[in-house]
Scaffold this active site. Structure first.
Site, PDB file in Angstrom:
ATOM      1  N   GLU A 171       0.877  -1.161   0.000  1.00  0.00           N
ATOM      2  CA  GLU A 171       0.000   0.000   0.000  1.00  0.00           C
ATOM      3  C   GLU A 171       0.921   1.220   0.000  1.00  0.00           C
ATOM      4  O   GLU A 171       1.698   1.413   0.934  1.00  0.00           O
ATOM      5  CB  GLU A 171      -0.859   0.042   1.271  1.00  0.00           C
ATOM      6  CG  GLU A 171      -2.065  -0.856   1.243  1.00  0.00           C
ATOM      7  CD  GLU A 171      -2.987  -0.553   2.416  1.00  0.00           C
ATOM      8  OE1 GLU A 171      -3.398   0.602   2.584  1.00  0.00           O
ATOM      9  OE2 GLU A 171      -3.278  -1.483   3.175  1.00  0.00           O
ATOM     10  N   ASP A 179      -6.847   7.404   9.705  1.00  0.00           N
ATOM     11  CA  ASP A 179      -5.517   7.063  10.197  1.00  0.00           C
ATOM     12  C   ASP A 179      -5.325   7.458  11.658  1.00  0.00           C
ATOM     13  O   ASP A 179      -5.807   8.506  12.103  1.00  0.00           O
ATOM     14  CB  ASP A 179      -4.442   7.759   9.353  1.00  0.00           C
ATOM     15  CG  ASP A 179      -4.401   7.232   7.932  1.00  0.00           C
ATOM     16  OD1 ASP A 179      -4.841   6.088   7.739  1.00  0.00           O
ATOM     17  OD2 ASP A 179      -3.951   7.955   7.032  1.00  0.00           O
TER      18      ASP A 179
END
Length: 269
Positions: free
Chosen positions: A59, A70
């Site tokens: 990723e 996040d």
């Protein structure tokens, strides 16, 4: 003179990755790393080093100023990368550089939606393919809005990944499973990314529920950080993602990232 074998690209590369790991009776290991953290050179060195340890794909984190999914480690890394001058275009250029440096594993561009809309969604898909990327993971793109990327991805044979969380109902699971190409990103917890000491007790039941709805590969993310957790992925899911633990090592050196990636990859054998 021998000819160099062409690298499989796009969905073909993703399918081949899961076929290979299935034949090896293990889960695929897909590390996440933020491009440009703590410097562009270190991020490139870290990804190349992980590739040499035999991880299965990547990723590629495109830095964004408001990464809602996040946790604090990846938020901070994105901010540093932005301060280093990283942009969406430079993130694509980094993929080109990694291909030139011999990285052959599938690479998925992990980006929030706003930068891609600003770039132009169709153009981004085309430019990402040209750079050497194989698919897209867009955490704030709901499967109901897959049309924003689906046609361009189909035309370019690129993977388009969607998320499912323990809170996903049957209708959402069906929509995401139908829209996703390549694999489904299974969120292990309700919340943001980040390393955790243990995974949820009801995770196996959640995975079993998803297996009843789809035969697409399931890749688990959010919370995996140790070789022991990685080992537990064998037989549970088709792949898993580690991000925060690796990016945290990146503050030390590319070598520190490589060491952890080697431990996580080695736990699968």
């Amino acid at each position: 003179m021998t000819e160099t074998k062409a690298r499989l690209a796009g969905l073909d590369a993703v399918v081949a990755m899961f076929e290979r790991t299935q034949n090896e009776n293990r889960a695929a290991f897909l590390p996440y790393y933020t491009i440009g953290y703590p410097t562009l050179d270190t991020s490139l060195d870290a990804i190349e080093a992980m590739a040499n340890e035999g991880v299965d794909g990547f990723e590629i984190g495109v830095p964004f100023s408001d990464p809602l999914a996040d946790g604090p480690t990846l938020q901070a890394a994105a901010q540093v990368a932005l301060e280093n001058g990283m942009t969406t275009r430079k993130s694509l250029e980094a993929v080109t550089t990694l291909r030139e440096r011999g990285v052959t594993q599938p690479m998925f561009m992990f980006s929030y939606l706003n930068p891609l809309i600003a770039y132009g969604t169709e153009q981004f898909v085309k430019d990402a393919k040209a750079a050497g990327a194989d698919g897209f993971i867009i955490p704030d793109l709901p499967p109901e809005e897959a049309y924003l990327f689906a046609e361009a991805c189909a035309e370019e044979n690129m993977a388009l990944i969607f998320f499912l969380a323990p809170t996903s109902n049957e209708k959402r699971i069906k929509i995401a499973a139908e829209a996703a190409t390549g694999f489904l990103y299974v969120v292990s917890v309700t919340g943001i990314t980040g390393a955790r000491t243990e995974l949820p007790a009801d995770l196996k039941q959640f995975i079993a529920r998803l297996r009843e709805e789809t035969d697409k590969p399931l890749v688990l993310g959010f919370g995996i950080s140790t070789p022991e957790q990685a080992q537990s992925m064998n037989g549970l899911v088709n792949g898993f993602i580690v991000g925060s633990a690796l990016v945290r090592r990146g503050a030390e050196s590319a070598e520190a990232v490589r060491e952890l990636a080697a431990q996580l990859r080695g736990a699968l054998d």
